[in-house]
Design a protein around this motif. Structure first.
Motif, PDB file in Angstrom:
ATOM      1  N   LYS A   1     -14.552  93.329  31.183  1.00  0.00           N
ATOM      2  CA  LYS A   1     -13.453  94.272  30.972  1.00  0.00           C
ATOM      3  C   LYS A   1     -12.433  93.664  30.013  1.00  0.00           C
ATOM      4  O   LYS A   1     -12.324  92.440  29.900  1.00  0.00           O
ATOM      5  N   SER A   2     -11.666  94.535  29.393  1.00  0.00           N
ATOM      6  CA  SER A   2     -10.626  94.065  28.474  1.00  0.00           C
ATOM      7  C   SER A   2      -9.355  93.760  29.261  1.00  0.00           C
ATOM      8  O   SER A   2      -9.049  94.432  30.240  1.00  0.00           O
ATOM      9  N   SER A   3      -8.627  92.713  28.862  1.00  0.00           N
ATOM     10  CA  SER A   3      -7.352  92.438  29.540  1.00  0.00           C
ATOM     11  C   SER A   3      -6.156  92.700  28.617  1.00  0.00           C
ATOM     12  O   SER A   3      -5.011  92.595  29.034  1.00  0.00           O
ATOM     13  N   VAL A   4      -6.456  93.037  27.365  1.00  0.00           N
ATOM     14  CA  VAL A   4      -5.379  93.349  26.431  1.00  0.00           C
ATOM     15  C   VAL A   4      -5.728  94.644  25.704  1.00  0.00           C
ATOM     16  O   VAL A   4      -6.808  95.192  25.889  1.00  0.00           O
TER      17      VAL A   4
ATOM     18  N   LEU B   1       4.689  93.401  38.903  1.00  0.00           N
ATOM     19  CA  LEU B   1       4.105  92.873  37.673  1.00  0.00           C
ATOM     20  C   LEU B   1       3.219  91.659  37.954  1.00  0.00           C
ATOM     21  O   LEU B   1       2.229  91.433  37.261  1.00  0.00           O
ATOM     22  N   SER B   2       3.557  90.880  38.965  1.00  0.00           N
ATOM     23  CA  SER B   2       2.711  89.735  39.306  1.00  0.00           C
ATOM     24  C   SER B   2       1.324  90.179  39.721  1.00  0.00           C
ATOM     25  O   SER B   2       0.355  89.436  39.552  1.00  0.00           O
ATOM     26  N   ALA B   3       1.223  91.392  40.258  1.00  0.00           N
ATOM     27  CA  ALA B   3      -0.095  91.881  40.658  1.00  0.00           C
ATOM     28  C   ALA B   3      -0.921  92.257  39.444  1.00  0.00           C
ATOM     29  O   ALA B   3      -2.146  92.250  39.483  1.00  0.00           O
ATOM     30  N   ALA B   4      -0.256  92.592  38.351  1.00  0.00           N
ATOM     31  CA  ALA B   4      -0.980  93.062  37.170  1.00  0.00           C
ATOM     32  C   ALA B   4      -1.263  91.955  36.167  1.00  0.00           C
ATOM     33  O   ALA B   4      -2.314  91.922  35.539  1.00  0.00           O
ATOM     34  N   ILE B   5      -0.314  91.021  36.004  1.00  0.00           N
ATOM     35  CA  ILE B   5      -0.469  89.985  34.993  1.00  0.00           C
ATOM     36  C   ILE B   5      -1.487  88.958  35.462  1.00  0.00           C
ATOM     37  O   ILE B   5      -1.478  88.534  36.608  1.00  0.00           O
ATOM     38  N   LYS B   6      -2.356  88.555  34.555  1.00  0.00           N
ATOM     39  CA  LYS B   6      -3.365  87.543  34.903  1.00  0.00           C
ATOM     40  C   LYS B   6      -2.700  86.165  34.798  1.00  0.00           C
ATOM     41  O   LYS B   6      -2.905  85.415  33.837  1.00  0.00           O
TER      42      LYS B   6
ATOM     43  N   THR C   1       5.254  97.773  31.677  1.00  0.00           N
ATOM     44  CA  THR C   1       3.815  97.673  31.404  1.00  0.00           C
ATOM     45  C   THR C   1       3.543  97.820  29.919  1.00  0.00           C
ATOM     46  O   THR C   1       2.780  97.048  29.328  1.00  0.00           O
ATOM     47  N   LEU C   2       4.178  98.813  29.305  1.00  0.00           N
ATOM     48  CA  LEU C   2       3.962  99.028  27.871  1.00  0.00           C
ATOM     49  C   LEU C   2       4.439  97.823  27.063  1.00  0.00           C
ATOM     50  O   LEU C   2       3.784  97.402  26.107  1.00  0.00           O
TER      51      LEU C   2
ATOM     52  N   ILE D   1      -0.029  90.394  26.338  1.00  0.00           N
ATOM     53  CA  ILE D   1      -0.203  89.593  27.548  1.00  0.00           C
ATOM     54  C   ILE D   1      -1.344  90.177  28.367  1.00  0.00           C
ATOM     55  O   ILE D   1      -1.456  91.390  28.512  1.00  0.00           O
ATOM     56  N   CYS D   2      -2.201  89.279  28.902  1.00  0.00           N
ATOM     57  CA  CYS D   2      -3.406  89.733  29.607  1.00  0.00           C
ATOM     58  C   CYS D   2      -3.085  90.339  30.961  1.00  0.00           C
ATOM     59  O   CYS D   2      -2.432  89.705  31.794  1.00  0.00           O
ATOM     60  N   LEU D   3      -3.553  91.563  31.159  1.00  0.00           N
ATOM     61  CA  LEU D   3      -3.329  92.264  32.417  1.00  0.00           C
ATOM     62  C   LEU D   3      -4.654  92.621  33.055  1.00  0.00           C
ATOM     63  O   LEU D   3      -5.652  92.805  32.357  1.00  0.00           O
ATOM     64  N   ASN D   4      -4.658  92.779  34.383  1.00  0.00           N
ATOM     65  CA  ASN D   4      -5.864  93.263  35.056  1.00  0.00           C
ATOM     66  C   ASN D   4      -6.101  94.717  34.695  1.00  0.00           C
ATOM     67  O   ASN D   4      -7.227  95.145  34.505  1.00  0.00           O
ATOM     68  N   GLU D   5      -5.012  95.456  34.657  1.00  0.00           N
ATOM     69  CA  GLU D   5      -5.042  96.832  34.147  1.00  0.00           C
ATOM     70  C   GLU D   5      -3.597  97.315  34.094  1.00  0.00           C
ATOM     71  O   GLU D   5      -2.680  96.557  34.403  1.00  0.00           O
ATOM     72  N   PHE D   6      -3.417  98.558  33.732  1.00  0.00           N
ATOM     73  CA  PHE D   6      -2.073  99.134  33.700  1.00  0.00           C
ATOM     74  C   PHE D   6      -1.482  99.087  35.108  1.00  0.00           C
ATOM     75  O   PHE D   6      -2.175  99.358  36.084  1.00  0.00           O
TER      76      PHE D   6
END
Lengths: 296, 298, 246
Positions: free
Chosen positions: B56-59, C103-108, C139-140, C147-152
């Motif tokens: 999956k993409s992370s960015v 945000l901690s849940a989303a940011i890798k 998020t945007l 920055i790497c996220l798991n998802e939105f």
């Protein structure tokens, strides 16, 4: 101001450029970077404006309230300035980080607006000694690219131009008490005359020369600057306040140069701002402003 | 007293998106959490992660496939260094036997004392702990050009300046752009035909300086600085114009390399140096340069 | 349930003319400023928020983990009644923690040891659901910063009318008119909730429905934001014909 690190060599380059009247971006010592203006973009405020000067970004909202005038000046209304340095501009402004800078800007503005010749406080009077308008001029700094004083004063003046005060009528009640009726009609309002409202011009000393509109890098190279506040009256420029900033000292001759330059530039900016505010009003009309805001 | 000052109305603000191409094929763009492909047979690179047997993409960005390595590059991010990259960096701290430098990365980079070429090998003879000696060569705020030699385990970069072409930078201007806009090329040092030199750091820091004469090259190992020298007005004009042209390229989101800079510089000659700060001039240069680059590609 | 007004008229319309499950109009833009690593502007109805991201950059101190630092601030002119302090009050500090949590849940964060990511939000206009819109803007901004996220990660509010009909995306007036309010921050694709807050009481029978309403709102907002991000990228990248780096 937000700290920008520079090497000695870079500072030397800037210094010599100022001597040659050719700055790093090609400007002369008297040139401003491009500016962008919009008014009426905050709907919860009675008046608002956004001014961008290169990447300095200022948003001003004016809110109004009915208050009791100061007993020493019963025929005058009140103005209160508030400056908030948003952390959006730089992480150093997080929490109370920007409070020193904010305080300095507030004092500059208070100083400039203090004289009734600069701001006509009488127009804010409703019932002498009893009721007056109090205007809160709230300034939000969104991005810092140098030369905050100028940008803030331009935005504040534009916001005052945009401010609409609801029309107020007084009715006499029994026992000599006057009641105020504030009009509900959003189009029934009065405007504030801004002809004499002052502008601040920062004149920055770098080496043996002075310049206006310093960038963030140029501010680092300067030991002292003079903030000149200029108020126009009948086509003539008057000094409505001045102070030094930066922690250095300035020779009297240099000070004279700064004042002259500041007044001349202030006059020019004032004319330019007034022209653009009128132009915007013509194009947008008074009724339904199309807001560009942050979306473009 | 004449002054140049202009206030534009927001109503007339330039829409930078107008520079977008009307290309027939729009590449596939991925957003965080979107599935790229099943895991089997592929390796995941930057900007991706594995979940539920999928890559999956992370960015948010465009996919890049190099053999079996899949990565997604965002169009804007902090500099992610690779060995061999050329960077322009600023010293942020002097420590024992090393300097901490800022390269616009997620961690500060390190310049070890042993990675530095010093005149006459002086420092190596003395006790290397002397901080004063180190400050004589590189102090806080100084700019250097360097190469990425190594990457430490936690991700910070180890730089070196042992070749003569690297070292402390003298008079000039630093311009900052997004790292992704600097094309990865073999050459990062350019003496441009317009009469100035640029160093295109992979980290998005670009250094513009007067072209050094032949006799000033080498010998000092790159640490000499002549601060008394007054750069002539003609050179300043070229440098200011280059600065504004490069910033115009960055604003229009065009790639920055020697050819695009040269084209942008040529297009900018229609304007005075300070006029290049205006949005209309920037848009114009961007558009013209874009056109020339596209023609050159065909 | 004990509201002063019924938030839904007899025709099934809300005070601003919306239907119960209708979101307010969303407009957004990425890359609003030059100085921060990432920035975004978001409007949801009349609530307007700016978000800026700095980082990742070197964290101070010696801890090995990544640091996610937020600030929530509201402009003094953002509300109808002037607000005396932009931040530092209890509400701002609460929202700061909630933002960090979500945000901690989303940011890798495992990709950013020893680094710090600063996220600052500034509410320019308050018309309800401030926290939710602030999180969406954040998020945007994070995506803009690469920055790497798991998802939105997306937030949405929900409430219940007097007749027990669930309502999505609460405006300021609906908020103060009484009636319970639920805020959910979720990772919509994974169907995970990162944060949940409710005010007033919900009957247990209705709670599930209201949470599902908020989740549905999150999914819809996510789709809108994703479309905006893709459009932004296509415009930004196509100027240089997506020239490959490397």
């Amino acid at each position: 101001m937000a700290y920008v690190a520079l090497s000695e060599a870079e500072k030397t380059y800037i210094l010599h450029g100022v001597e040659d009247d050719f700055r790093c971006d090609g400007r002369s010592r008297r040139d401003y970077r491009p500016m962008d203006l919009e008014t009426g973009l905050v709907s919860n405020a009675s008046g608002s404006a956004r001014l961008r000067l290169a990447n300095t970004d200022i948003l001003v909202g004016v809110k109004t309230e009915i208050d009791v005038p100061n007993p020493l000046t019963p025929e005058f209304g009140k103005l209160e300035f508030f400056v908030d340095c948003s952390a959006n501009a730089t992480p150093e402004f997080e929490g109370r980080g920007g409070s020193d800078l904010a305080q300095e800007l507030i004092l500059s503005l208070q100083n400039a607006y203090e004289s009734p010749l600069a701001f006509n406080y009488r127009t804010l009077c409703l019932i002498p000694g009893q009721q007056c308008w109090k205007l809160y001029i709230d300034i939000l700094i969104l991005e810092c690219g140098g030369n905050l004083h100028d940008a803030v004063s331009l935005a504040a003046k534009a916001a005052l131009f945009n401010t609409k005060l609801p029309r107020v009528t007084a009715t006499m009640l029994d026992a000599g008490i006057t009641d105020l009726i504030i009009s509900d009609n959003p189009y029934d309002c009065t405007r504030i005359g801004i002809e004499t409202v002052p502008l601040l011009v920062t004149v920055c000393k770098i080496g043996d020369y002075v310049l206006v509109d310093p960038s963030a890098e140029e501010e680092v190279c300067s030991t002292v600057s003079m903030v000149v506040s200029v108020s126009m009256r009948n086509g003539q420029a008057f000094l409505s306040g001045t102070h030094l900033t930066g922690g250095g000292a300035m020779h009297r001759d240099t000070m004279r140069n700064c004042l002259e330059l500041g007044l001349a530039i202030g006059e020019h900016l004032d004319r330019l701002l007034t022209k653009m505010l009128n132009l915007e009003q013509q194009r947008v009309g008074l009724k339904r402003p199309q807001i560009v805001g942050f979306l473009k | 007293m004449s002054t140049n000052a202009a206030i534009d109305l927001a109503l007339d603000r330039v829409d930078w998106r107008d520079l977008a191409a009307q290309t027939e094929e729009q590449p596939r763009v991925y957003t965080p959490g979107e599935v790229l492909m099943p895991e089997a047979g592929f390796m995941r690179g930057h900007g991706t992660f594995v979940e539920d047997e999928n890559i999956k993409s992370s960015v948010a960005g465009v996919i890049q496939k190099v053999n079996k390595l899949i990565s997604v590059r965002p169009l804007k991010s902090r500099y992610v260094g690779e060995i061999g990259d050329v960077v322009v960096a600023r010293v942020s701290e002097v420590q024992q036997k090393r300097w901490r430098v800022d390269t616009n990365s997620r961690l500060d980079s390190i310049l070890l004392l042993s990675s530095v070429n010093l005149p006459g090998g002086e420092l190596r003879r003395r006790s290397a702990e002397d901080e004063q000696m180190m400050r004589r060569y590189l102090d806080e705020g100084d700019l250097i050009s360097a190469e990425v030699q190594n990457i430490f385990e936690e991700g910070s970069l180890s730089l070196y300046t042992r070749s003569l072409k690297y070292g402390k930078l003298s008079q000039g201007i630093l311009v900052k752009v997004f790292p992704a806009l600097v094309k990865r090329r073999k050459m990062h040092f350019h003496n441009l035909p317009c009469g100035a030199s640029v160093i295109l750091g992979n980290n998005g820091y670009i250094w513009i300086s007067p072209t050094k004469g032949q006799e000033e090259e080498g010998g000092e190992g790159g640490f000499a600085q002549n601060l008394n020298e007054h750069v002539p007005r003609a050179d300043r004009e070229v440098i200011a114009r280059l600065r504004n042209s490069i910033l115009a390229l960055a604003k229009c989101k065009l790639m920055i390399y020697d050819t695009s800079i040269q084209y942008a510089y040529e297009e900018s000659l229609r304007y005075e140096a300070h006029e290049l700060l205006q949005q209309n001039a920037i848009y114009d240069i961007g558009q013209q340069t874009q056109g020339r680059l596209r023609d050159a590609d065909e | 349930m004990s509201g002063k007004y019924d938030l839904l008229s007899e025709q099934g319309l809300r005070l601003d003319g919306r239907r119960p499950h209708e979101l307010r109009r969303i407009k957004c833009k990425l890359g609003v400023f030059e100085q921060p690593d990432g920035s975004a502007y978001m409007e949801q109805g009349n609530t307007k928020v700016l978000a800026a991201v700095y980082g990742p950059h070197q964290a101070k101190g010696n801890q090995t983990e990544s640091v996610i630092n937020c600030q929530y601030s509201q402009a003094t002119f953002s509300t109808a009644e002037r607000k005396n302090r932009p931040r530092g009050d209890r509400k701002s500090l609460e929202f700061k923690l909630y933002l960090q949590q979500a945000l901690s849940a989303a940011i890798k964060s495992e990709l950013y040891p020893r680094s710090q990511i600063d996220i600052y939000v500034e509410v320019l206009q308050d018309d309800g659901a401030n926290y939710a819109v602030a999180l969406n803007a954040a998020t945007l901004a994070l995506i803009d910063a690469g920055i790497c996220l798991n998802e939105f990660i997306v937030a949405c509010t929900a409430s219940l009318s007097k007749s027990n009909i669930p309502l999505t995306d609460i405006s300021q007036f609906e908020e103060v008119s009484g009636g319970p309010k639920l805020t959910v921050a979720a990772l919509p694709t994974a169907e995970k909730i990162a944060f949940l807050e409710m005010s007033e009481r919900f009957h247990i029978d209705h709670l599930e429905t209201v949470i599902e309403t908020a989740m549905a709102g999150c999914r819809e907002i996510r789709d809108i934001l994703e479309a905006a991000v893709k459009e932004h990228l296509l415009h930004m990248g196509s100027a240089s014909d997506f020239a490959k780096v490397g």
